[in-house]
Write a protein that holds these residues in place. Structure first.
Motif, PDB file in Angstrom:
ATOM      1  N   ILE A   1    -136.561  48.313 -20.868  1.00 58.67           N
ATOM      2  CA  ILE A   1    -136.979  47.028 -20.191  1.00 58.67           C
ATOM      3  C   ILE A   1    -138.213  47.493 -19.394  1.00 58.67           C
ATOM      4  N   THR A   2    -138.407  48.527 -18.616  1.00 56.55           N
ATOM      5  CA  THR A   2    -139.429  48.865 -18.068  1.00 56.55           C
ATOM      6  C   THR A   2    -140.662  49.073 -18.971  1.00 56.55           C
ATOM      7  N   LEU A   3    -140.507  49.513 -20.091  1.00 55.91           N
ATOM      8  CA  LEU A   3    -141.813  49.531 -20.899  1.00 55.91           C
ATOM      9  C   LEU A   3    -142.200  48.205 -21.292  1.00 55.91           C
ATOM     10  N   PHE A   4    -141.424  47.447 -21.619  1.00 57.57           N
ATOM     11  CA  PHE A   4    -141.909  46.044 -22.214  1.00 57.57           C
ATOM     12  C   PHE A   4    -142.387  45.041 -20.929  1.00 57.57           C
ATOM     13  N   LYS A   5    -141.810  45.558 -19.903  1.00 58.90           N
ATOM     14  CA  LYS A   5    -142.277  44.619 -18.511  1.00 58.90           C
ATOM     15  C   LYS A   5    -141.632  43.179 -18.786  1.00 58.90           C
ATOM     16  N   GLY A   6    -140.498  42.957 -18.946  1.00 55.28           N
ATOM     17  CA  GLY A   6    -139.908  41.597 -19.084  1.00 55.28           C
ATOM     18  C   GLY A   6    -138.504  41.793 -18.545  1.00 55.28           C
ATOM     19  N   LYS A   7    -137.819  40.551 -18.786  1.00 52.04           N
ATOM     20  CA  LYS A   7    -136.416  40.723 -18.206  1.00 52.04           C
ATOM     21  C   LYS A   7    -135.196  41.006 -19.364  1.00 52.04           C
ATOM     22  N   TYR A   8    -135.906  41.489 -20.550  1.00 55.14           N
ATOM     23  CA  TYR A   8    -134.948  41.719 -21.715  1.00 55.14           C
ATOM     24  C   TYR A   8    -135.511  43.076 -22.175  1.00 55.14           C
ATOM     25  N   LEU A   9    -134.693  43.372 -23.240  1.00 60.41           N
ATOM     26  CA  LEU A   9    -135.193  44.920 -23.728  1.00 60.41           C
ATOM     27  C   LEU A   9    -136.405  45.153 -24.423  1.00 60.41           C
ATOM     28  N   VAL A  10    -136.991  43.994 -25.293  1.00 64.32           N
ATOM     29  CA  VAL A  10    -138.263  44.266 -25.275  1.00 64.32           C
ATOM     30  C   VAL A  10    -138.996  43.144 -25.154  1.00 64.32           C
ATOM     31  N   GLY A  11    -139.031  42.760 -23.687  1.00 60.98           N
ATOM     32  CA  GLY A  11    -139.785  41.630 -23.173  1.00 60.98           C
ATOM     33  C   GLY A  11    -139.121  40.378 -23.121  1.00 60.98           C
ATOM     34  N   ASN A  12    -139.184  39.482 -24.299  1.00 56.99           N
ATOM     35  CA  ASN A  12    -138.363  38.239 -24.422  1.00 56.99           C
ATOM     36  C   ASN A  12    -137.295  38.621 -25.380  1.00 56.99           C
ATOM     37  N   TYR A  13    -136.257  37.445 -24.899  1.00 59.50           N
ATOM     38  CA  TYR A  13    -135.008  37.662 -25.501  1.00 59.50           C
ATOM     39  C   TYR A  13    -134.991  37.770 -27.074  1.00 59.50           C
ATOM     40  N   SER A  14    -134.453  38.687 -27.629  1.00 55.37           N
ATOM     41  CA  SER A  14    -134.241  38.887 -29.167  1.00 55.37           C
ATOM     42  C   SER A  14    -133.028  39.366 -29.713  1.00 55.37           C
TER      43      SER A  14
ATOM     44  N   TRP B   1    -130.225  51.813 -11.910  1.00 50.87           N
ATOM     45  CA  TRP B   1    -130.826  51.026 -12.880  1.00 50.87           C
ATOM     46  C   TRP B   1    -131.174  49.561 -12.688  1.00 50.87           C
ATOM     47  N   PRO B   2    -132.172  49.275 -11.872  1.00 47.54           N
ATOM     48  CA  PRO B   2    -132.124  48.072 -11.334  1.00 47.54           C
ATOM     49  C   PRO B   2    -132.328  46.841 -12.471  1.00 47.54           C
ATOM     50  N   ASN B   3    -133.273  47.488 -13.313  1.00 45.42           N
ATOM     51  CA  ASN B   3    -133.520  46.537 -14.438  1.00 45.42           C
ATOM     52  C   ASN B   3    -132.279  45.873 -15.500  1.00 45.42           C
ATOM     53  N   VAL B   4    -131.566  47.268 -15.572  1.00 48.94           N
ATOM     54  CA  VAL B   4    -130.302  46.960 -16.344  1.00 48.94           C
ATOM     55  C   VAL B   4    -129.316  45.804 -15.462  1.00 48.94           C
ATOM     56  N   GLN B   5    -129.382  46.077 -14.175  1.00 45.17           N
ATOM     57  CA  GLN B   5    -128.513  45.268 -13.489  1.00 45.17           C
ATOM     58  C   GLN B   5    -128.998  43.681 -13.585  1.00 45.17           C
TER      59      GLN B   5
ATOM     60  N   ALA C   1    -138.462  32.454 -33.423  1.00 45.79           N
ATOM     61  CA  ALA C   1    -138.182  33.687 -34.035  1.00 45.79           C
ATOM     62  C   ALA C   1    -137.460  34.812 -33.069  1.00 45.79           C
ATOM     63  N   LEU C   2    -136.434  35.550 -33.301  1.00 48.01           N
ATOM     64  CA  LEU C   2    -135.874  36.358 -32.174  1.00 48.01           C
ATOM     65  C   LEU C   2    -136.319  37.674 -32.261  1.00 48.01           C
ATOM     66  N   LEU C   3    -137.508  37.923 -33.131  1.00 48.12           N
ATOM     67  CA  LEU C   3    -137.998  39.069 -33.172  1.00 48.12           C
ATOM     68  C   LEU C   3    -139.455  39.041 -32.565  1.00 48.12           C
ATOM     69  N   PRO C   4    -140.090  40.008 -31.771  1.00 51.15           N
ATOM     70  CA  PRO C   4    -141.324  39.618 -31.052  1.00 51.15           C
ATOM     71  C   PRO C   4    -142.370  39.933 -32.156  1.00 51.15           C
ATOM     72  N   GLU C   5    -143.505  39.102 -31.693  1.00 47.88           N
ATOM     73  CA  GLU C   5    -144.704  39.188 -32.772  1.00 47.88           C
ATOM     74  C   GLU C   5    -145.554  40.571 -32.607  1.00 47.88           C
ATOM     75  N   ASP C   6    -145.499  41.029 -31.677  1.00 47.90           N
ATOM     76  CA  ASP C   6    -146.119  42.424 -31.473  1.00 47.90           C
ATOM     77  C   ASP C   6    -145.473  43.377 -32.426  1.00 47.90           C
ATOM     78  N   ILE C   7    -146.074  44.377 -32.923  1.00 48.12           N
ATOM     79  CA  ILE C   7    -145.597  45.074 -34.036  1.00 48.12           C
ATOM     80  C   ILE C   7    -144.669  46.237 -33.512  1.00 48.12           C
ATOM     81  N   LYS C   8    -145.249  46.807 -32.521  1.00 46.78           N
ATOM     82  CA  LYS C   8    -144.319  47.900 -31.667  1.00 46.78           C
ATOM     83  C   LYS C   8    -143.169  47.332 -31.047  1.00 46.78           C
ATOM     84  N   ALA C   9    -143.378  46.401 -30.423  1.00 46.31           N
ATOM     85  CA  ALA C   9    -142.169  45.728 -29.784  1.00 46.31           C
ATOM     86  C   ALA C   9    -140.948  45.258 -30.813  1.00 46.31           C
ATOM     87  N   ARG C  10    -141.565  44.758 -32.041  1.00 45.74           N
ATOM     88  CA  ARG C  10    -140.741  44.342 -33.143  1.00 45.74           C
ATOM     89  C   ARG C  10    -139.706  45.666 -33.766  1.00 45.74           C
TER      90      ARG C  10
END
Length: 221
Positions: A147-160, A183-187, A85-94
Motif C-alpha cells: 500500500i505504501t509503495l503504490f501510494k493509494g488506499k488499496y494494495l496496488v493503488g486502486n481497487y483491483s 500498520w496504519p495503511n492496513v488499518q 478493468a480490475l487490473l492496473p494499467e501500469d505494467i509494474k502495478a499489474r
C-alpha cells in the motif's frame, strides 16, 4: 438469465466469494445457484458439479453454456468483461497485483491454516499461538509495504483483483487479530475493504447463518 454462477454457503465458500465479488463489482448480471458444501452432502453436490466442470468444485461460471471454472479465471473474466478493468494499467502495478493474486491462490493457505474462513463466524474465537500471531503480523507488514509503495488506499493503488482475492483472508485474520498502529495503511485498507457494499452484503448474509463447524474444532454434545 443465461449467465449462472454456481456459488456456495456464504459462511464457508471463500473462493466463491471472490468470484461473486468480481462479477458484482463489474456490474455483470448473473443468476446465482447456491451449492451446499456442508458435510456430508458436500461430496454428492460437488460430484454433480463435476458433470459439467472438470474441477468438480465451486465456483463455476456458466456463461450461456461456456464453462469457466476456478475463481481466478472467473475474476479475470469479470475484469475483462466489465467496463472498469480490475487490473492496473501500469505494467509494474499489474504484475504486483497478479503476484499477490497468485500468492493467495497457491501457498497463502499455509498461513494460519487453522483459521479457516468458517472460523470468522464462530462466536467463540480460538486463542492464537505465538506462531500464528507472528505469521499474521508478517502478512500485515507485507500488505503495509505494498500500500505504501503504490501510494493509494488499496494494495496496488486502486481497487483491483488483488484486493478482492484477499477479502476472505482479511475476514479470517481481522476476526482474530486486528491490525494496530504499526500498520496504519492496513488499518485503513481493511476498514475500507470490509465496508464496500458488496463485501458487506455477503458478510451480512453469512453472519445470519448457523456456523459451519469443521470436524475437530469442537466436541458436539
Amino acid at each position: 438469465m443465461n449467465r449462472i454462477l454456481y456459488s456456495g454457503n456464504r459462511n464457508a465458500s471463500s473462493w466463491a466469494f471472490r468470484a461473486w465479488l468480481a462479477l458484482k463489482e463489474q456490474n455483470i448480471p448473473f443468476k446465482e445457484i447456491i451449492v451446499d458444501i456442508r458435510r456430508p452432502q458436500r461430496w454428492s453436490n460437488l460430484a454433480e458439479i463435476g458433470n459439467f466442470s472438470p474441477a468438480a468444485a465451486i465456483p463455476v461460471l456458466d456463461d450461456n453454456g461456456f464453462i469457466i471454472f476456478d475463481s481466478n479465471a472467473i475474476m479475470e473474466y469479470a475484469s475483462e468483461l466489465g467496463t472498469n478493468a480490475l487490473l492496473p494499467e501500469d505494467i509494474k502495478a499489474r504484475a504486483k497485483a497478479r503476484s499477490l493474486v497468485a500468492w493467495q491462490h497457491s501457498t497463502f493457505g499455509r498461513i494460519c491454516p487453522c483459521l479457516f474462513f468458517e472460523s470468522a463466524f464462530y462466536p467463540e474465537k480460538k486463542a492464537l499461538s505465538d506462531a500464528e500471531v507472528a505469521a499474521i503480523e508478517n502478512v500485515y507488514s507485507i500488505w503495509e509495504d505494498s500500500i505504501t509503495l503504490f501510494k493509494g488506499k488499496y494494495l496496488v493503488g486502486n481497487y483491483s483483483l488483488a484486493d478482492i482475492m484477499f477479502v476472505p483472508s482479511v475476514v479470517r485474520f481481522t476476526s482474530h487479530y486486528q491490525p494496530d498502529e504499526r500498520w496504519p495503511n492496513v488499518q485503513n485498507w481493511t476498514k475500507i475493504l470490509l465496508s464496500r457494499p458488496f463485501v458487506k452484503e455477503w458478510l451480512d448474509e453469512a453472519s445470519q447463518l448457523e456456523p459451519i463447524y469443521l470436524p475437530g474444532y469442537r466436541d458436539d454434545p
